[in-house]
Design an enzyme around this catalytic site. Structure first.
Site, short mmCIF file in Angstrom:
data_model
loop_
_atom_site.label_atom_id
_atom_site.label_comp_id
_atom_site.label_asym_id
_atom_site.label_seq_id
_atom_site.Cartn_x
_atom_site.Cartn_y
_atom_site.Cartn_z
N SER A 108 -48.76 33.24 -22.19
CA SER A 108 -47.56 33.81 -22.80
C SER A 108 -46.85 34.68 -21.79
O SER A 108 -47.48 35.28 -20.91
CB SER A 108 -47.95 34.66 -24.01
OG SER A 108 -46.87 35.49 -24.42
N SER A 109 -45.53 34.78 -21.92
CA SER A 109 -44.76 35.61 -20.99
C SER A 109 -45.07 37.09 -21.14
O SER A 109 -44.71 37.89 -20.26
CB SER A 109 -43.26 35.37 -21.21
OG SER A 109 -42.89 35.71 -22.53
N CYS A 110 -45.76 37.48 -22.21
CA CYS A 110 -46.10 38.90 -22.39
C CYS A 110 -47.17 39.37 -21.40
O CYS A 110 -47.48 40.55 -21.35
CB CYS A 110 -46.55 39.17 -23.82
SG CYS A 110 -48.19 38.52 -24.21
N TYR A 137 -53.11 41.36 -26.77
CA TYR A 137 -52.87 39.92 -26.67
C TYR A 137 -52.61 39.54 -25.21
O TYR A 137 -53.13 38.53 -24.71
CB TYR A 137 -51.68 39.54 -27.53
CG TYR A 137 -51.32 38.08 -27.51
CD1 TYR A 137 -52.13 37.13 -28.12
CD2 TYR A 137 -50.16 37.63 -26.87
CE1 TYR A 137 -51.80 35.78 -28.11
CE2 TYR A 137 -49.83 36.30 -26.85
CZ TYR A 137 -50.65 35.37 -27.48
OH TYR A 137 -50.32 34.03 -27.46
N LYS A 141 -54.69 36.93 -22.70
CA LYS A 141 -54.07 35.79 -22.03
C LYS A 141 -54.25 35.88 -20.50
O LYS A 141 -54.42 34.87 -19.82
CB LYS A 141 -52.59 35.70 -22.40
CG LYS A 141 -52.36 35.21 -23.82
CD LYS A 141 -52.93 33.80 -24.00
CE LYS A 141 -52.70 33.26 -25.38
NZ LYS A 141 -53.28 31.90 -25.54
N HIS A 180 -42.57 35.56 -35.03
CA HIS A 180 -41.73 35.99 -33.91
C HIS A 180 -40.28 36.11 -34.36
O HIS A 180 -39.92 35.71 -35.47
CB HIS A 180 -41.86 35.00 -32.75
CG HIS A 180 -43.20 35.05 -32.09
ND1 HIS A 180 -44.20 34.15 -32.37
CD2 HIS A 180 -43.71 35.90 -31.17
CE1 HIS A 180 -45.27 34.43 -31.64
NE2 HIS A 180 -44.99 35.49 -30.91
#
Length: 313
Positions: A108-110, A137, A141, A180
Site C-alpha cells: 500500500s502507498s501508506c 497497517y 505492509k 476508504h
C-alpha cells in the site's frame, strides 16, 4: 505464466483479489485456486502450511489483508498489525518452503513517510515518520515487502512486491465506518440522493491530494509484473495523476446525480496531505493505466446500483 499453471489468489473475495481473478479468467487461465477466509484462515500457520503442501500452487498473488479507511486503521490498530503480519508471513514462508515459482505481494502507498517528497519514489521508504492514523497497517505492509526482498536475497526465490496507490472499483467496501474515501463518498451521495437530503458532509477540509487507480487497471499491471518484473526491490503502481478530495467529491456528486450542497467537517482528520506515486519505473517497463477517474467512477457506480442488495455495506 502458462494458462494451465496452478495459480493461488489469496484474498479473492476482496477488491483486489476479485479483480485479479476476473482478469486471469478473462485471459484464459483455467487453474485458479481460491479459498475464503472461512475455508482457510491465513493467520494460522499450520493451516497455511497444510494448504500449500496439498495444493502445491506454482504462482501466488498475495492480495489478502485486513484493510480499511482512516477510522478503521486508527481504531483497530492491534488487529491491523497482527492480522496482516500473520497473513503475509505465513503465505510467504509456505510459498518458499513449497517452491512456488513466483509470488507477488500487494502492499500500500501508506508505507511511505507522511511528509515524503512528492511524487513518492521507491527510495523514500523508511526515510521519515509514518502517518500516525495508519502506522500499524503501514508497518505490517513494510514487513511484507521486506520479507519478499530478503527471501529473494537469502534463498534465491522470485518473490516480488507491488505498492499500489489508492484503489477503487467493482466489489469495493462501501461501509461508511470502515471504507476508504472514494467508496464512502459514493455511498454517502447515493444515500443522500435517495433520501432527498439537502447536504452531504465530507470529512476534513477537502484540501488533501490523492491518486486513485481503478482496480481492474491494477490487476492488469500485476499480470504485467508477473511476466516482466523479476527484482527483489518493490515497485510502485499508480496513475501518476492526483486530485483533491474536494474535486473528487464534486466528481462523485455529478456522477451520482446528487443536487444538494457539500459540507466539509474540518473537525475530522485529513490524513496525509498529499500522496502521489512516482510510477516512472513501471512506465519505463512499458505499462500505464488506461481508465480515467470519471470513467472508473461511472463504471463503479453502475455496478453499485446493480448490486445494492449484496455489496458490503
Amino acid at each position: 505464466m502458462d494458462t494451465q499453471a496452478k495459480i493461488f489468489v489469496a484474498g479473492h473475495n476482496g477488491l483486489v483479489g476479485s479483480a485479479i481473478v476476473r482478469t486471469l479468467q478473462a485471459r484464459g487461465y483455467t487453474n485458479v485456486i481460491t479459498r475464503s477466509s472461512k475455508q482457510l484462515d491465513l493467520r494460522q500457520q499450520a493451516a497455511v502450511e497444510d494448504f500449500f503442501a496439498t495444493e502445491q500452487p506454482e504462482y501466488v498473488f498475495l492480495a489478502a489483508a485486513k484493510v480499511g479507511g482512516i477510522q478503521a486503521n486508527n481504531v483497530y490498530r492491534g488487529e491491523f498489525l497482527y492480522d496482516n503480519l500473520m497473513i503475509e508471513a505465513n503465505v510467504i514462508h509456505s510459498a518458499y518452503r513449497h517452491q512456488v515459482q513466483k509470488l507477488l505481494f500487494l502492499g500500500s502507498s501508506c508505507i511511505y513517510p507522511k511528509l515524503a517528497p512528492q511524487p513518492m519514489r521507491e527510495e523514500a521508504l523508511l526515510s521519515g515518520f509514518l502517518e500516525p492514523t495508519n502506522e500499524p497497517y503501514a508497518i505490517a505492509k513494510i514487513a511484507g515487502l521486506k520479507l519478499c526482498e530478503n527471501y529473494c536475497r537469502q534463498y534465491g526465490v522470485n518473490f516480488i512486491a507491488a505498492m499500489p496507490t489508492n484503489l477503487y472499483g467493482i466489489n469495493d467496501n462501501f461501509d461508511l465506518a470502515n471504507s476508504h474515501v472514494l467508496p464512502a463518498l459514493m455511498r454517502k451521495f447515493h444515500d443522500a440522493k435517495v433520501a432527498g437530503a439537502s447536504t452531504v458532509t465530507v470529512w476534513g477540509t477537502g484540501e488533501p491530494l490523492r491518486e486513485f487507480l481503478y482496480v481492474d487497471d491494477l490487476a492488469d499491471a500485476l499480470l504485467f509484473l508477473m511476466a516482466q518484473y523479476d527484482y527483489p526491490e518493490f515497485i510502485n503502481v499508480g496513475t501518476g495523476a492526483e486530485i483533491s478530495i474536494k474535486e473528487l467529491a464534486l466528481t462523485m456528486q455529478a456522477v451520482v446525480g446528487f443536487e444538494g450542497e457539500l459540507v466539509f467537517d474540518t473537525s475530522k482528520p485529513d490524513g496525509t496531505p498529499r500522496k502521489l506515486m512516482d510510477v516512472s519505473r513501471l512506465q519505463e517497463l512499458g505499462w500505464q493505466a488506461q481508465t480515467d477517474l470519471k470513467t472508473g467512477i461511472e463504471q463503479t457506480y453502475a455496478w453499485y446500483l446493480q448490486h445494492l442488495d449484496t455489496i458490503r455495506r
